[in-house]
Design a protein around this motif. Sequence first.
Motif, PDB file in Angstrom:
ATOM      1  N   HIS A  30      46.474  24.917  53.213  1.00 43.12           N
ATOM      2  CA  HIS A  30      47.537  25.636  52.522  1.00 43.12           C
ATOM      3  C   HIS A  30      47.237  25.744  51.034  1.00 43.12           C
ATOM      4  CE1 HIS A  30      51.480  25.937  50.439  1.00 43.12           C
ATOM      5  NE2 HIS A  30      51.702  26.832  51.385  1.00 43.12           N
ATOM      6  N   ASP A  31      46.835  24.625  50.426  1.00 39.88           N
ATOM      7  CA  ASP A  31      46.572  24.629  48.996  1.00 39.88           C
ATOM      8  C   ASP A  31      45.422  25.572  48.657  1.00 39.88           C
ATOM      9  OD1 ASP A  31      47.252  22.601  46.476  1.00 39.88           O
ATOM     10  OD2 ASP A  31      45.249  23.462  46.379  1.00 39.88           O
ATOM     11  N   HIS A  32      44.366  25.537  49.455  1.00 41.95           N
ATOM     12  CA  HIS A  32      43.207  26.386  49.160  1.00 41.95           C
ATOM     13  C   HIS A  32      43.547  27.868  49.301  1.00 41.95           C
ATOM     14  CE1 HIS A  32      40.924  22.911  48.579  1.00 41.95           C
ATOM     15  NE2 HIS A  32      40.245  22.830  49.711  1.00 41.95           N
ATOM     16  N   ALA A  33      44.281  28.231  50.346  1.00 40.49           N
ATOM     17  CA  ALA A  33      44.627  29.644  50.542  1.00 40.49           C
ATOM     18  C   ALA A  33      45.535  30.147  49.424  1.00 40.49           C
ATOM     19  CB  ALA A  33      45.287  29.844  51.899  1.00 40.49           C
ATOM     20  N   VAL A  34      46.555  29.367  49.088  1.00 39.12           N
ATOM     21  CA  VAL A  34      47.456  29.764  48.002  1.00 39.12           C
ATOM     22  C   VAL A  34      46.711  29.761  46.671  1.00 39.12           C
ATOM     23  CG1 VAL A  34      49.518  29.084  46.703  1.00 39.12           C
ATOM     24  CG2 VAL A  34      49.549  29.044  49.201  1.00 39.12           C
ATOM     25  N   HIS A  35      45.879  28.750  46.474  1.00 38.20           N
ATOM     26  CA  HIS A  35      45.072  28.664  45.251  1.00 38.20           C
ATOM     27  C   HIS A  35      44.274  29.950  45.064  1.00 38.20           C
ATOM     28  CE1 HIS A  35      42.153  25.995  42.691  1.00 38.20           C
ATOM     29  NE2 HIS A  35      42.035  27.261  42.346  1.00 38.20           N
ATOM     30  N   PHE A  36      43.541  30.351  46.115  1.00 41.60           N
ATOM     31  CA  PHE A  36      42.695  31.528  45.947  1.00 41.60           C
ATOM     32  C   PHE A  36      43.515  32.818  45.874  1.00 41.60           C
ATOM     33  CE2 PHE A  36      40.256  35.112  47.744  1.00 41.60           C
ATOM     34  CZ  PHE A  36      39.363  35.259  46.698  1.00 41.60           C
ATOM     35  N   TYR A  37      44.288  33.092  46.925  1.00 38.51           N
ATOM     36  CA  TYR A  37      44.917  34.415  47.001  1.00 38.51           C
ATOM     37  C   TYR A  37      46.000  34.625  45.954  1.00 38.51           C
ATOM     38  CZ  TYR A  37      42.304  35.698  51.097  1.00 38.51           C
ATOM     39  OH  TYR A  37      41.270  36.024  51.938  1.00 38.51           O
ATOM     40  N   HIS A  38      46.808  33.639  45.698  1.00 40.54           N
ATOM     41  CA  HIS A  38      47.991  33.873  44.884  1.00 40.54           C
ATOM     42  C   HIS A  38      47.882  33.358  43.457  1.00 40.54           C
ATOM     43  CE1 HIS A  38      49.447  33.567  49.197  1.00 40.54           C
ATOM     44  NE2 HIS A  38      49.334  34.842  48.900  1.00 40.54           N
ATOM     45  N   LEU A  39      46.836  32.547  43.175  1.00 37.24           N
ATOM     46  CA  LEU A  39      46.725  31.975  41.840  1.00 37.24           C
ATOM     47  C   LEU A  39      45.347  32.182  41.217  1.00 37.24           C
ATOM     48  CD1 LEU A  39      48.534  28.621  42.706  1.00 37.24           C
ATOM     49  CD2 LEU A  39      49.518  30.577  41.512  1.00 37.24           C
ATOM     50  N   HIS A  40      44.405  32.714  41.953  1.00 33.83           N
ATOM     51  CA  HIS A  40      43.038  32.838  41.443  1.00 33.83           C
ATOM     52  C   HIS A  40      42.407  34.190  41.752  1.00 33.83           C
ATOM     53  CE1 HIS A  40      39.096  31.756  40.146  1.00 33.83           C
ATOM     54  NE2 HIS A  40      38.610  31.335  41.295  1.00 33.83           N
ATOM     55  N   ALA A  41      42.785  34.822  42.851  1.00 34.10           N
ATOM     56  CA  ALA A  41      42.112  36.054  43.281  1.00 34.10           C
ATOM     57  C   ALA A  41      42.207  37.160  42.243  1.00 34.10           C
ATOM     58  CB  ALA A  41      42.688  36.542  44.610  1.00 34.10           C
ATOM     59  N   LEU A  42      43.317  37.200  41.505  1.00 35.64           N
ATOM     60  CA  LEU A  42      43.492  38.304  40.561  1.00 35.64           C
ATOM     61  C   LEU A  42      42.634  38.135  39.313  1.00 35.64           C
ATOM     62  CD1 LEU A  42      47.304  39.016  40.938  1.00 35.64           C
ATOM     63  CD2 LEU A  42      45.361  39.819  42.285  1.00 35.64           C
ATOM     64  N   ASP A  43      41.888  37.022  39.215  1.00 38.20           N
ATOM     65  CA  ASP A  43      40.849  36.911  38.194  1.00 38.20           C
ATOM     66  C   ASP A  43      39.608  37.696  38.601  1.00 38.20           C
ATOM     67  OD1 ASP A  43      42.498  35.097  36.868  1.00 38.20           O
ATOM     68  OD2 ASP A  43      41.619  33.381  37.909  1.00 38.20           O
ATOM     69  N   TRP A  44      39.514  38.014  39.883  1.00 40.69           N
ATOM     70  CA  TRP A  44      38.377  38.768  40.421  1.00 40.69           C
ATOM     71  C   TRP A  44      38.783  40.193  40.814  1.00 40.69           C
ATOM     72  CZ3 TRP A  44      34.033  35.601  40.588  1.00 40.69           C
ATOM     73  CH2 TRP A  44      34.251  34.218  40.658  1.00 40.69           C
ATOM     74  N   VAL A  45      40.061  40.379  41.118  1.00 36.97           N
ATOM     75  CA  VAL A  45      40.547  41.604  41.757  1.00 36.97           C
ATOM     76  C   VAL A  45      41.450  42.379  40.805  1.00 36.97           C
ATOM     77  CG1 VAL A  45      41.942  42.493  43.669  1.00 36.97           C
ATOM     78  CG2 VAL A  45      40.425  40.528  44.039  1.00 36.97           C
TER      79      VAL A  45
END
Length: 533
Positions: A30-45
């Motif tokens: 849960h932490d990894h998915a939320v970390h990437f998609y909702h708190l980190h992905a928009l640094d790439w996207v």
Amino acid sequence: VRAVEDALDIRIPKNAHLIREMMAKTLQVHDHAVHFYHLHALDWVDVVSALKADPKKTSDLQHLVSPSHPMSSPGYFRDIQNRLKRFFDSGQLGPFMNGYWGNKAYVLPPEANLMAVTHYLEALDLQKEWVKIHTIFGGKNPHPNYLVGGVPCAINIDGDGAAGAPLNMERLNFVKARIDEIIEFNKNVYVPDVLAIGTIYKQAGWLYGGGLSATNVLDYGDYPKVNYDNSTHQLPGGAILNGNWDEVLPVDPRDPEQVQEFVAHSWYKYADESKGLHPWEGVTEANYKPEGPNFKGTRTRIEQLDESAKYSWIKSPRWRGHAMEVGPLARYILAYVHATKGNKHCQRVKEQVDYSATMINSGIPKALGLPETQYTLKQLLPTTIGRTLARALESQYAGEMMLDDYHELIANIKAGDLATANVEKWDPKTWPKEAKGVGNVAAPRGGLGHWIRIKDGRIDNYQCVVPTTWNGSPRDTKNQIGAFEASLMNTPMANPEQPLEILRTLHSFDPCLACSTHVMSEDGRELTTVTVR
């Protein structure tokens, strides 16, 4: 809980071990998915760029990087794109409000941006289902209940969930369905997304942010197949120094010469600040004195800190005197090296990493019509991309391990074992006059340790050394910098007033730290402050 059990020598039942393992791995996923998609992905996207995407080409891209994902039709992506457009046209941007949209640091094509934003929304729906595993086993989420001696959920397979025995077959079937969901999402969405995004950024030459991960990494080890048997850790710990992957050094959190915390540059007070303290002897006494010849401002309004003096509320943990990086990337580098040396309990890590390297170097470039490359693991892994990839691979591995734990739990219950707690030592009269213990866990952001000393039935000293303390530590008495500082060195920025690259690397460790980031010019002038609303 582990620290107390260690201090009092409490052994938990097998069912409790397996349930705890599933709870811990649920947190990881849960932490990894939320970390990437909702708190980190928009640094790439670049979300705004997704509005320009061709839904048909996005569907084609989806089939190239993840052909098994069922939600991949052009119509599906067109519907998501229309939702995004209505969202932006309304002026209510919500989580997309403070993005640096259009920044040249973004390199993904519009179709990749649309695919990633679509999966952002899919993950938003799924993550709220996964945490229900915590509510079944631990009563709530976040911070589910654990129990000294085991877990709080009693087993009554044929029961209706009432009368204090909520763990029946219906609830266990629900857990199994969520585990299957996790495995499918990691396989079809999370790992392919990170591989595709990482490949495109790697092709653009963005291999920054490695820092200490290229030299010094640490973890205590976790996920034993057999309770109390550290030799069966599925993520074996240890330490690697100076980039020497030929040797994994053993880590003993009980050894006073190994884990020590220094405060030479921290706002705390020791009797002798030239020396570090092991957590069992640890002292946490605030000493807030922002000062030094280069300090500017006041105690309540700091304008510039002086790194030659005290400048942080974080202590400086060191392992045998060395600054170390902790986290999923550290765990994966360590487990990979263990696997190459024949450790049978972490061969899956080697399979994952080898597959990922092949996909990044040739598989995905070939599919996307990009030139193939031949980067080594020592070039790919110790980067911001590698740190982000390790988190995705660990999520996948955790889901697969959860399924094994589930089947083992069901088999143990069928064999007639229903015990979930050992309460023999709950009475303080059974405790020794003095005791000390340590509890370690592979927390989502890195190796986490708690040290406790008990005297006359009470806590005499309690110290935590958490992942952010390791990674965010200031300089020590030898002027060694911590992992955050090291990872940011020599990172170019397309626009320093929009420090996207800095946030990207900090978020790869911890999505919560960007709100404390300030970008300064060489002459000390503040260029920008990251604002979070």
